[in-house]
Every structure is written in C-alpha cells, then in structure tokens.
Design a protein around this motif. Structure first.
Motif: not given
Length: 192
Positions: A91, A93, A95, A104, A121
């Motif tokens: 992960n 980033e 999110r 998103k 997202n």
C-alpha cells in the motif's frame, strides 16, 4: 524469462513485451495440505495500458472464496509457520483496504481508463478473492489494471509476496486483508 515480440506495420515498429512471474506457494500451519502457484503476466490492452493477468492454480482449499493479496516483503526464506514475514498488504499510497475495482471518481467525467477521471481507492495489493470449487481447487483468473510488473513503477509488485487467506475478503476491514482470517499460503513473486 521475458519474451519480446516485434511487429512491423507499414515500416513502423510496435513492440509488445510480456513479463511472466510465478509465486510457488508454501502452506502455513493453518493451510496444511494446500499447495499451488500464482502466475502474473504483464499484457498490454487496446488502450496501450499494462494489464497484469493473475492466475491462481491452487489445491487443498476449503470450498468458497479466499482473499488474495500482494504483501510488501518478498523475502520469504525462513518464514514462520504463520507467513508473517510477508509483512502487510502492499500500500505505497496509504489508501484504504477495498475491493479490486474500487475507484474514486473526480470531476464530471466517467472512468474509462487507468488515469481517465479516476484514481485507485484501494491498496495496490488488494486483488480480491479466488474461488475454490467443491473439491478445493481454484483456477481463478483476475485481470488488474492497477498493478504493474514493470521496473520503476510504484505499482510494481514483482519481487514482493502473494498471500492467500483462509476466508473471504470483505473489502472493508483492514485487519487480515478484509477480515479473511489467517494466511494459509504465501510465496515470492519471482521472474519465471
């Protein structure tokens, strides 16, 4: 092994490169008796975007859905009986944990491509669920537009690990990759 194909059209050349990676799965104590492989192939779609085709060929599962995720750590030598050496879901980033198609939307436009009106997202590692039949066999194929096997891409999952969990990913709960229970199988995503 990478395979390259050169195509010449009207004097111009177009290049399609296919990368193949395989994770040979090891069973944890919770997954005793299960085995298999997960193959990752990089392809190019009609929009010239990379699509990673993921095929789980697994045996010895309980019938039904099982969460499948890419985890941060690829070095699984000497891993404990629970597969914890794989680390957390990949992960980069930061999110939320979600389903594989969780996007998103921004602006008034619809999502048509990887960067066209939407952002991912979910964790890069959130691949969803594989399905085992009544004999405990899964030959599930997933096509993912948001992971990569290309060096230098932040979405690159090559060299990391893939895990399969005891139960279904609910696409909401961060713990145990969607409340899917313990890791039952894991392996490093290595170049074929």
């Amino acid at each position: 092994m990478a395979c390259a194909l050169m195509v010449f059209v009207d004097g111009a050349s177009a290049r399609a490169v296919t990368e193949t990676y395989v994770a040979t799965l090891r069973a944890t104590e919770a997954g005793r008796g299960a085995s298999g492989t997960v193959t990752f192939v990089s392809e190019t779609n009609r929009s010239n975007e990379e699509v990673v085709v993921i095929t789980a060929d697994v045996r010895g599962l309980t019938p039904g859905k099982h969460g499948i995720n890419v985890h941060e750590n690829g070095d699984v030598e000497g891993c404990d009986d629970a597969g914890k050496c794989t680390g957390g879901s990949y992960n980069p980033e930061k999110r939320p944990h979600r389903g594989p198609t969780s996007l998103k939307k921004f602006g008034a436009s619809a999502c048509h491509g990887r960067y066209d009106g939407c952002i991912l997202n979910r964790h890069i590692g959130d691949l969803g669920n594989i399905v085992a039949d009544e004999n405990g066999v899964s030959t599930t194929t997933i096509k993912d537009l948001y992971t990569s096997l290309k060096a230098g891409e932040k979405e690159n999952i090559a060299g990391r690990s893939v895990v399969i969990r005891a139960g279904k990913d609910d696409y909401e709960t961060d713990e145990d990759d969607g409340n899917a229970g313990p890791i039952i199988l894991y392996g490093q995503i290595a170049r074929k």
